[in-house]
Design a protein around this motif. Sequence first.
Motif, PDB file in Angstrom:
ATOM      1  N   LEU A 126      13.654   6.454  -6.848  1.00  0.00           N
ATOM      2  CA  LEU A 126      12.880   6.642  -5.620  1.00  0.00           C
ATOM      3  C   LEU A 126      12.205   5.345  -5.191  1.00  0.00           C
ATOM      4  CD1 LEU A 126      11.295  10.149  -6.303  1.00  0.00           C
ATOM      5  CD2 LEU A 126      13.164   9.602  -4.736  1.00  0.00           C
ATOM      6  N   LEU A 127      11.693   4.585  -6.143  1.00  0.00           N
ATOM      7  CA  LEU A 127      11.052   3.317  -5.794  1.00  0.00           C
ATOM      8  C   LEU A 127      12.084   2.317  -5.263  1.00  0.00           C
ATOM      9  CD1 LEU A 127       8.492   2.936  -8.730  1.00  0.00           C
ATOM     10  CD2 LEU A 127       7.987   3.440  -6.328  1.00  0.00           C
ATOM     11  N   ARG A 155       3.345   4.834 -13.691  1.00  0.00           N
ATOM     12  CA  ARG A 155       3.487   3.903 -14.815  1.00  0.00           C
ATOM     13  C   ARG A 155       4.275   2.662 -14.402  1.00  0.00           C
ATOM     14  NH1 ARG A 155       4.867   8.914 -17.632  1.00  0.00           N
ATOM     15  NH2 ARG A 155       3.018   9.659 -18.757  1.00  0.00           N
ATOM     16  N   ARG A 156       5.317   2.847 -13.610  1.00  0.00           N
ATOM     17  CA  ARG A 156       6.100   1.703 -13.163  1.00  0.00           C
ATOM     18  C   ARG A 156       5.318   0.830 -12.198  1.00  0.00           C
ATOM     19  NH1 ARG A 156       9.172   4.906 -15.416  1.00  0.00           N
ATOM     20  NH2 ARG A 156      11.324   4.514 -16.023  1.00  0.00           N
ATOM     21  N   LEU A 157       4.618   1.448 -11.286  1.00  0.00           N
ATOM     22  CA  LEU A 157       3.837   0.687 -10.315  1.00  0.00           C
ATOM     23  C   LEU A 157       2.719  -0.098 -10.987  1.00  0.00           C
ATOM     24  CD1 LEU A 157       3.625   3.328  -7.445  1.00  0.00           C
ATOM     25  CD2 LEU A 157       5.015   1.251  -7.487  1.00  0.00           C
ATOM     26  N   ALA A 158       2.176   0.447 -12.068  1.00  0.00           N
ATOM     27  CA  ALA A 158       1.090  -0.243 -12.773  1.00  0.00           C
ATOM     28  C   ALA A 158       1.568  -1.564 -13.367  1.00  0.00           C
ATOM     29  CB  ALA A 158       0.527   0.656 -13.871  1.00  0.00           C
ATOM     30  N   GLY A 159       2.862  -1.676 -13.634  1.00  0.00           N
ATOM     31  CA  GLY A 159       3.383  -2.904 -14.220  1.00  0.00           C
ATOM     32  C   GLY A 159       3.888  -3.902 -13.203  1.00  0.00           C
ATOM     33  N   ARG A 201       0.855  -1.188   0.000  1.00  0.00           N
ATOM     34  CA  ARG A 201       0.000   0.000   0.000  1.00  0.00           C
ATOM     35  C   ARG A 201       0.896   1.244   0.000  1.00  0.00           C
ATOM     36  NH1 ARG A 201      -5.100  -1.624   1.182  1.00  0.00           N
ATOM     37  NH2 ARG A 201      -5.795   0.484   1.681  1.00  0.00           N
ATOM     38  N   ILE A 202       0.871   1.979  -1.110  1.00  0.00           N
ATOM     39  CA  ILE A 202       1.768   3.117  -1.303  1.00  0.00           C
ATOM     40  C   ILE A 202       0.958   4.390  -1.477  1.00  0.00           C
ATOM     41  CG2 ILE A 202       3.564   4.105  -2.769  1.00  0.00           C
ATOM     42  CD1 ILE A 202       4.321   1.297  -3.597  1.00  0.00           C
ATOM     43  N   PHE A 203       1.313   5.409  -0.713  1.00  0.00           N
ATOM     44  CA  PHE A 203       0.712   6.737  -0.861  1.00  0.00           C
ATOM     45  C   PHE A 203       1.751   7.652  -1.493  1.00  0.00           C
ATOM     46  CE2 PHE A 203      -0.186  10.919   1.481  1.00  0.00           C
ATOM     47  CZ  PHE A 203      -0.966  11.409   0.431  1.00  0.00           C
ATOM     48  N   ILE A 204       1.383   8.276  -2.626  1.00  0.00           N
ATOM     49  CA  ILE A 204       2.278   9.185  -3.332  1.00  0.00           C
ATOM     50  C   ILE A 204       1.636  10.567  -3.346  1.00  0.00           C
ATOM     51  CG2 ILE A 204       3.526   9.662  -5.463  1.00  0.00           C
ATOM     52  CD1 ILE A 204       3.063   6.701  -6.223  1.00  0.00           C
ATOM     53  N   SER A 205       2.270  11.522  -2.709  1.00  0.00           N
ATOM     54  CA  SER A 205       1.798  12.902  -2.805  1.00  0.00           C
ATOM     55  C   SER A 205       2.412  13.540  -4.046  1.00  0.00           C
ATOM     56  CB  SER A 205       2.195  13.691  -1.561  1.00  0.00           C
ATOM     57  OG  SER A 205       3.589  13.931  -1.538  1.00  0.00           O
ATOM     58  N   GLY A 206       1.629  14.379  -4.735  1.00  0.00           N
ATOM     59  CA  GLY A 206       2.137  14.983  -5.965  1.00  0.00           C
ATOM     60  C   GLY A 206       2.320  13.985  -7.083  1.00  0.00           C
ATOM     61  N   VAL A 213      -2.374   1.583  -4.580  1.00  0.00           N
ATOM     62  CA  VAL A 213      -1.722   2.888  -4.659  1.00  0.00           C
ATOM     63  C   VAL A 213      -2.760   3.982  -4.468  1.00  0.00           C
ATOM     64  CG1 VAL A 213      -0.386   4.464  -6.118  1.00  0.00           C
ATOM     65  CG2 VAL A 213       0.068   1.995  -6.196  1.00  0.00           C
ATOM     66  N   LEU A 214      -2.430   4.924  -3.622  1.00  0.00           N
ATOM     67  CA  LEU A 214      -3.235   6.141  -3.456  1.00  0.00           C
ATOM     68  C   LEU A 214      -2.380   7.314  -3.905  1.00  0.00           C
ATOM     69  CD1 LEU A 214      -5.586   7.900  -2.420  1.00  0.00           C
ATOM     70  CD2 LEU A 214      -4.540   7.795  -0.139  1.00  0.00           C
TER      71      LEU A 214
END
Length: 657
Positions: free
Chosen positions: A234-235, A27-31, A11-16, A38-39
């Motif tokens: 960053l990931l 795009r990377r997380l979608a793969g 479960r990842i929260f990305i601001s901005g 993801v939020l």
Amino acid sequence: MPQPLELPFKRIFISGGAGVIGQEMVRRLAGLDADLQVLVGDVKPRPADFPARFQYRQGDLNQLTEQEIGAFAPDVFIHLAATFERSTETYGFWEENFQHNVRLSHHLMTVQKDLPSLRRVVFASSYLIYDPELYNFAEVPAQPRSLREDDPILPRNLTGMAKLAHEIELRFLQTFRAEQFSTAIPRIYRGYGRNGRDITSRWVRMLLAGEEITVYGAESYFDYLYAADTAEGLLRLAAAETVTGIINLGTGRARRVSDVVEVLRQNFPGMQAKYVASNIPFEASQADMTRWASQIDWLPTTTLEVAIPEIIAFERARAGSASPVEAKAPGHVLISSLAAKVPLAEAVKQAAQRVHPSIKVIGGDLNPTAIGFHFTHESWAMPPTTDDHLPGIIGHCRELGIAHIIPTRDGELAFWSRHRTALAAAGITVLVSSPEAVNRCLDKLEFARFCQGAGLPVIPTSLSIDALATDERPLPTNAAFVVKERHGAGSLSLGLNLPYAAAVAHAFALQEPIFQPFIAGQEISVDAYVDRAGIARGVMARTRDLVIRGESQVTTTLPDAALAARLVPIIEKLGLYGPLVLQAILSPDGGLHLIECNCRFGGASTLGIAAGVDSFFWFLQEAGGADLRQFPFQPATVPLRQVRAASDVVSAVKNSQ
């Protein structure tokens, strides 16, 4: 060869996350793992290519609540959200930097620092923190200076100051929360990427338009870091939970500005470039990647020669696209019949700010001196809401940029409901139910008949007191009655707990009286919001502790999950849309008895918002095409009490001499 990216999180929260780096990251997380949740939070509208399974929270994240992020329960928080200007910041950036850099970073950690789920925080900081004396030169530099994590710091502008301030805040939190979550602070170098605001993207757009570009400081060196590489880095840093503290993220191989121009020339052979001398110091900086290389099995590899053609292809595709890449900001909000509904206006402003900071709330009323006008961004002395004024109302809404209308008075609901299709065709969404549903709620007798036909536990209602008696339910000799007007605010002329003769006598003073049997018990109001699909998104009951002229001046919530579960199917059968206030009686035997329903936001419904029924925010999100499942109802778990009392507001007079 670096290992494929694997995340130890679900479960990842990305601001901005709708920014240049954030879109590459999504795009990377979608793969990756299909179970990954993801939020993404951003003030921008949701990008069209974001996976439907990823949650998106559009709005000012300064308004994100602990309950809201707690419901998502992130394992990792990647903080990208920030505002910035070009190298020389303008005077107006003073407040923007505080609100959307300093305050935002502090707030986002405030609402997450105590979450049991949080394991990892990655804050995107900047090399602008380092002392510019290390890498700024009066003469053309022979080579770039490699900046190390332990080099002296002296932020060179407000953006750098904000980054350093949050670095220190995170260091403070780690003294108390190190066992709960780890923190990594990458200082990112000269970013550029597709759909960017950086000089490279701006030059590409100018060249595609056939314009000449202007080049300053061609001999300067920058460590150009492609956004796709930034996202990957960053990931990978997020996944490396043992890597903590400050760490450089760049290529470690600076390039001159003239190199960028030369790569552009290779792709635009006929380009025109004007080189201009400047008194700005030459910059020559790059990341010392020693610590990164020792900790992370991956290094940024994308060169200018590879990245710039990708940016050109992106900009060409965008220029030839029939639809814009980014949606426009939402339109403004009109509150009609505002009068003195100050708490309502404040609630709408707060909701609008959460969706997009550019949204204005405009107060509308027949009275040009309405008190509420002092509490909205703009005011409009509106014409009466009659059919002949509809074209003028639509035209003026367009002039003011109004895209959303919130009616607040029973007497206008039928007008707005009747014309909601015409208004929708003009790009204006109205927070109102269908004409049939509105008419049912405005007519207490029809409401009772509808509920009875739908099998709902409504209090019997009749035009005749004697018709209340049936063979199955004869009236007792000591029966008491309620007498009220069939239409309008029934409580203003209410006859309550009256014996037969007194009820009949009271009815003679009314225009169109209706009768109900009096039922002893606790009267409650129920604030709810029903979405466009007819689903009750939030339901909260409250007691009416002190009622004056039909409105609760003191009211207290009943955070009762069992009661809410009883109310949800009832509310969904009413065929309404938007906010509503249902009146009911809870009898001592546990019975629930419906009295009437107002199909609009109620006078004391601001307590409902405080308790989680986020009506105006949900309306604006839904009007923008959002799926409200991404904004789940988070009911207050303890009773909340609201006391409505007048207050004095003192402010400076605008344009005073």
